[in-house]
Design a protein around this motif. Structure first.
Motif, PDB file in Angstrom:
ATOM      1  N   SER A 129       0.812  -1.214   0.000  1.00 57.96           N
ATOM      2  CA  SER A 129       0.000   0.000   0.000  1.00 57.96           C
ATOM      3  C   SER A 129       0.848   1.268   0.000  1.00 57.96           C
ATOM      4  O   SER A 129       0.519   2.246  -0.671  1.00 57.96           O
ATOM      5  N   ASN A 130       1.964   1.250   0.742  1.00 52.05           N
ATOM      6  CA  ASN A 130       2.762   2.460   0.941  1.00 52.05           C
ATOM      7  C   ASN A 130       3.965   2.580   0.012  1.00 52.05           C
ATOM      8  O   ASN A 130       4.581   3.648  -0.053  1.00 52.05           O
ATOM      9  N   TYR A 131       4.311   1.504  -0.704  1.00 58.16           N
ATOM     10  CA  TYR A 131       5.539   1.510  -1.495  1.00 58.16           C
ATOM     11  C   TYR A 131       5.274   1.128  -2.947  1.00 58.16           C
ATOM     12  O   TYR A 131       4.412   0.293  -3.240  1.00 58.16           O
ATOM     13  N   ASP A 132       6.032   1.751  -3.858  1.00 52.06           N
ATOM     14  CA  ASP A 132       6.042   1.374  -5.269  1.00 52.06           C
ATOM     15  C   ASP A 132       7.130   0.330  -5.487  1.00 52.06           C
ATOM     16  O   ASP A 132       8.266   0.496  -5.020  1.00 52.06           O
ATOM     17  N   VAL A 133       6.793  -0.735  -6.186  1.00 51.18           N
ATOM     18  CA  VAL A 133       7.731  -1.826  -6.440  1.00 51.18           C
ATOM     19  C   VAL A 133       7.975  -1.890  -7.943  1.00 51.18           C
ATOM     20  O   VAL A 133       7.071  -2.215  -8.713  1.00 51.18           O
ATOM     21  N   LYS A 134       9.207  -1.565  -8.374  1.00 52.28           N
ATOM     22  CA  LYS A 134       9.501  -1.446  -9.801  1.00 52.28           C
ATOM     23  C   LYS A 134      10.730  -2.263 -10.188  1.00 52.28           C
ATOM     24  O   LYS A 134      11.721  -2.294  -9.462  1.00 52.28           O
ATOM     25  N   ILE A 135      10.656  -2.910 -11.347  1.00 50.78           N
ATOM     26  CA  ILE A 135      11.805  -3.619 -11.906  1.00 50.78           C
ATOM     27  C   ILE A 135      12.717  -2.603 -12.584  1.00 50.78           C
ATOM     28  O   ILE A 135      12.264  -1.777 -13.381  1.00 50.78           O
ATOM     29  N   THR A 136      14.021  -2.652 -12.279  1.00 54.57           N
ATOM     30  CA  THR A 136      14.955  -1.674 -12.841  1.00 54.57           C
ATOM     31  C   THR A 136      16.026  -2.293 -13.731  1.00 54.57           C
ATOM     32  O   THR A 136      16.801  -1.563 -14.341  1.00 54.57           O
ATOM     33  N   GLY A 137      16.111  -3.633 -13.808  1.00 54.67           N
ATOM     34  CA  GLY A 137      17.117  -4.240 -14.670  1.00 54.67           C
ATOM     35  C   GLY A 137      17.451  -5.655 -14.253  1.00 54.67           C
ATOM     36  O   GLY A 137      16.717  -6.297 -13.498  1.00 54.67           O
ATOM     37  N   ARG A 138      18.592  -6.141 -14.761  1.00 50.34           N
ATOM     38  CA  ARG A 138      19.092  -7.477 -14.446  1.00 50.34           C
ATOM     39  C   ARG A 138      20.589  -7.407 -14.181  1.00 50.34           C
ATOM     40  O   ARG A 138      21.301  -6.635 -14.823  1.00 50.34           O
ATOM     41  N   GLU A 139      21.070  -8.244 -13.253  1.00 48.93           N
ATOM     42  CA  GLU A 139      22.496  -8.341 -12.956  1.00 48.93           C
ATOM     43  C   GLU A 139      22.820  -9.776 -12.554  1.00 48.93           C
ATOM     44  O   GLU A 139      21.918 -10.574 -12.281  1.00 48.93           O
ATOM     45  N   SER A 140      24.107 -10.082 -12.481  1.00 47.44           N
ATOM     46  CA  SER A 140      24.557 -11.398 -12.040  1.00 47.44           C
ATOM     47  C   SER A 140      25.060 -11.302 -10.602  1.00 47.44           C
ATOM     48  O   SER A 140      25.927 -10.480 -10.295  1.00 47.44           O
ATOM     49  N   ILE A 141      24.494 -12.131  -9.715  1.00 48.21           N
ATOM     50  CA  ILE A 141      24.904 -12.191  -8.313  1.00 48.21           C
ATOM     51  C   ILE A 141      25.197 -13.646  -7.965  1.00 48.21           C
ATOM     52  O   ILE A 141      24.366 -14.525  -8.203  1.00 48.21           O
ATOM     53  N   CYS A 153       9.182   4.383  -1.328  1.00 47.02           N
ATOM     54  CA  CYS A 153       7.973   4.826  -0.641  1.00 47.02           C
ATOM     55  C   CYS A 153       7.203   5.845  -1.484  1.00 47.02           C
ATOM     56  O   CYS A 153       7.792   6.668  -2.195  1.00 47.02           O
ATOM     57  N   LYS A 154       5.876   5.801  -1.393  1.00 46.24           N
ATOM     58  CA  LYS A 154       5.023   6.749  -2.100  1.00 46.24           C
ATOM     59  C   LYS A 154       5.024   8.117  -1.427  1.00 46.24           C
ATOM     60  O   LYS A 154       4.572   9.097  -2.020  1.00 46.24           O
ATOM     61  N   TYR A 155       5.528   8.178  -0.184  1.00 44.11           N
ATOM     62  CA  TYR A 155       5.617   9.441   0.542  1.00 44.11           C
ATOM     63  C   TYR A 155       7.058   9.941   0.500  1.00 44.11           C
ATOM     64  O   TYR A 155       7.998   9.144   0.495  1.00 44.11           O
ATOM     65  N   PRO A 156       7.274  11.246   0.489  1.00 42.80           N
ATOM     66  CA  PRO A 156       8.643  11.777   0.377  1.00 42.80           C
ATOM     67  C   PRO A 156       9.457  11.566   1.645  1.00 42.80           C
ATOM     68  O   PRO A 156       8.911  11.359   2.732  1.00 42.80           O
ATOM     69  N   SER A 157      10.782  11.612   1.473  1.00 45.19           N
ATOM     70  CA  SER A 157      11.739  11.579   2.589  1.00 45.19           C
ATOM     71  C   SER A 157      11.588  10.324   3.436  1.00 45.19           C
ATOM     72  O   SER A 157      11.536  10.383   4.671  1.00 45.19           O
TER      73      SER A 157
END
Length: 313
Positions: A129-141, A153-157
């Motif tokens: 509810s409070n956070y945006d969850v976004k895919i930003t890329g791919r890496e090898s770990i 977070c959807k709210y600042p700071s």
């Protein structure tokens, strides 16, 4: 061997980090849908591996190498090392947890109450509810193909988090947590991971022949403000303001390092938490110059140890 309070707080902090990792496993697709799906399948994989974890949060800076063992359903064993020396072991199952040092003869045992499980479910709902969850890329770990997801977070700071998820097994291979200024505070990543190893159930039981010390129910039981006021001997004052998105987790009894009972008010927004500690005006042990005002607050997923009294006035 006795550890400094800073070290103990560090071990507790890392435990909470790994528990968060279990609650946020994911796979390819849209970020929020990934998270929703994997929250329903947590703790259902077998693995062993080695991790590195570090905190850059002052005054809690530390780093540890950790051996990790997961066995479905919901069994976790984590072994913390300083150099080549094993310092602390945490074992968690669906409804129990144990904490002990190989150098000591005491095992701290805690039952995970239904209330705790309910709180965890509320945290998951708040996270979405409070956070945006976004895919930003791919890496090898650790030699594995990983999807990178940012939890902002959807709210600042507010603090944020980045996680790297194994595309084939849904396991988080790396995690970074940032403060509201964008500074890296916590880092955890797998250096090596082995899926589907043979794991005997004996690894998820406490050692035999040691003293078992039950963690006080008062440390986990949530009171009403009126009940807690009677226990601590003063009126517990509720905050007049909370940042948007935070809700109450509970009112708890906390015993200060000096032995004085304090009120602990804890609020959370799904990823981060605010703890407010209230104590009596005149602590018989903590000196005047160690007092810091009415409330003492800490934000983030921190253990509740090493605190001194926070005076009411």
């Amino acid at each position: 061997m006795k550890f400094r309070k800073q070290k103990i707080a560090g071990f507790l902090l890392i435990t909470l980090i790994f528990l968060f990792l279990l609650h946020t496993e994911a796979k390819g697709g849209e970020g929020e849908e990934i998270l929703k799906k994997t929250l329903e399948t947590e703790g259902m994989i077998n693995l062993s591996g080695s991790c590195y974890t570090a905190s850059f949060m002052k005054p809690y800076e530390f780093s540890n190498n950790v051996r990790v063992f997961w066995k479905k359903p919901n069994k976790i064993r984590m072994e913390y090392f300083a150099g080549d020396t094993l310092r602390m072991i945490f074992i968690t199952t669906k409804d129990k947890s144990w904490q002990f040092s190989p150098a000591d003869n005491i095992v701290f045992f805690k039952e995970l109450s239904p209330q705790t499980k309910e709180v965890e479910k509320r945290k998951q709902d708040l996270l979405l509810s409070n956070y945006d969850v976004k895919i930003t890329g791919r890496e090898s770990i650790a030699g594995r193909d990983a999807i990178v997801i940012k939890v902002g977070c959807k709210y600042p700071s507010r603090p944020s988090k980045k996680i790297w998820i194994d595309d084939k097994t849904d396991v988080i291979l790396k995690s970074e947590q940032y403060n509201s200024n964008g500074d890296l505070m916590l880092l955890t990543y797998f250096k090596r991971v082995n899926y589907n190893p043979f794991l005997d159930d004996i690894h998820f039981r406490p050692p035999q022949g040691r003293i078992i010390r039950l963690v006080s129910e008062n440390e986990t039981k949530s009171f009403s403000p009126e009940e807690l006021s009677k226990v601590v001997g003063f009126k517990v004052v509720l905050p007049s303001f909370l940042p948007e998105g935070y809700i109450l987790e509970g009112y708890y009894l906390y015993r200060c390092g000096c032995g004085v009972d304090m009120a602990h008010l804890r609020y959370f927004d799904g990823l981060n938490s605010i703890s407010i500690f209230q104590g009596k005006k005149d602590c018989p042990i903590c000196s005047e110059d160690q007092r810091r005002g009415f409330f003492r607050r800490r934000m983030g997923m921190m253990g509740r140890r090493g605190m001194r009294c926070a005076p009411r006035e």
